[in-house]
Design a protein around this motif. Sequence first.
Motif, short mmCIF file in Angstrom:
data_model
loop_
_atom_site.label_atom_id
_atom_site.label_comp_id
_atom_site.label_asym_id
_atom_site.label_seq_id
_atom_site.Cartn_x
_atom_site.Cartn_y
_atom_site.Cartn_z
N PHE A 130 16.35 -43.90 -9.90
CA PHE A 130 16.50 -42.86 -8.89
C PHE A 130 16.54 -41.49 -9.56
O PHE A 130 17.27 -41.29 -10.54
CB PHE A 130 17.80 -43.06 -8.10
N THR A 132 17.86 -37.85 -9.20
CA THR A 132 18.93 -37.23 -8.42
C THR A 132 19.42 -35.96 -9.12
O THR A 132 19.16 -35.74 -10.30
CB THR A 132 20.12 -38.19 -8.26
N GLY A 163 13.92 -44.01 -5.44
CA GLY A 163 14.37 -43.02 -4.47
C GLY A 163 14.60 -41.67 -5.11
O GLY A 163 14.73 -41.56 -6.33
N ILE A 165 17.26 -38.49 -4.53
CA ILE A 165 18.50 -38.12 -3.84
C ILE A 165 18.85 -36.70 -4.25
O ILE A 165 19.22 -36.45 -5.40
CB ILE A 165 19.62 -39.12 -4.15
N ASP A 166 18.71 -35.79 -3.31
CA ASP A 166 18.74 -34.35 -3.57
C ASP A 166 20.01 -33.76 -2.95
O ASP A 166 20.15 -33.69 -1.73
CB ASP A 166 17.48 -33.74 -2.94
N VAL A 207 16.55 -38.81 0.17
CA VAL A 207 17.86 -38.57 0.76
C VAL A 207 18.24 -37.12 0.49
O VAL A 207 18.32 -36.69 -0.66
CB VAL A 207 18.93 -39.51 0.17
N TYR A 240 16.27 -39.19 4.91
CA TYR A 240 17.60 -39.12 5.50
C TYR A 240 18.18 -37.72 5.24
O TYR A 240 17.97 -37.15 4.17
CB TYR A 240 18.52 -40.18 4.90
N LEU A 260 25.19 -41.22 -2.10
CA LEU A 260 24.27 -41.65 -3.15
C LEU A 260 24.43 -43.15 -3.42
O LEU A 260 23.45 -43.90 -3.44
CB LEU A 260 24.52 -40.83 -4.41
N HIS A 263 23.04 -45.41 -0.68
CA HIS A 263 21.59 -45.56 -0.66
C HIS A 263 21.06 -46.31 -1.87
O HIS A 263 20.08 -47.06 -1.75
CB HIS A 263 20.92 -44.19 -0.52
#
Length: 273
Positions: A130, A132, A163, A165-166, A207, A240, A260, A263
Amino acid sequence: MVMGWCLVAFVLTAYAQQAAVPTTYRLVQNVNYRPDSTDDYIRERCVLDVYYPEQTKDFPTVVWFHGGGITGGEKFIPQELKEKGIAVVAVNYRLSPKVKNPAYIDDAAAAIAWVFQHIGEYGGTADKIFATGHSAGGYLAAMVGLDKSWLRQYGVDADKLAGIIDFSGHAITHMTIRAEQGIKETQPIVDEYAPLFHVRGDAPPLVLVSGDRELELLGRYEESAYFYRMMKIAGHQHVYLYELDGFDHGAMAAPGFHILLHHVNELTKKSVK
């Protein structure tokens, strides 16, 4: 018959004792993800830390980019992500004004590529990675995940990310990139250095987590909301958006880690505490 029950009790006790052995975690620090460079600043800044569960296989890995406006900040392993059955790779990258755009975006891509190439050596797997980060770090994660050209140059397909994730990252062109061009922070620009420029329906799950719209920096929540909407319009099925009421730009990260982990759990089908 008594001996049979004793044997069963012994086996169950041994199993329970084995199951109760806690997972241990190891931290490997300051690994250079651009090892071939002779540039002193690259050798200083382009390093990462790997925090991972020992004696464990195929765990998810979170690549964490720190915030700081691309002008400051240092890598760290978030406390909320420790001992959760996952690996965390904390990344340093070069900073403005010592370097200019797009050096730091390229660093983010090089670091993620390093994780794809090496996480298996620690027990992880390349299909559970991921991208992030918080603030500037969230921007870098989104840029590298949405614009496939950055990872492609390192032989990695951005769509292999599990994924993105921000946490409260710019969706428009980052304010530091604008500042380098003499553009004030209140003048929004959407060009090739904006995640919004690269919206696409076939991107990895995305996300977006923002603080309270009334407490966030500039229009950060509204950027995230527009980013979300345009991804939906582009046909993305797994985007999301969260707004954390009562939390400002800095404070939103702590509750954001729960989102986080949720997900990461859902997208890897792995139980994460």
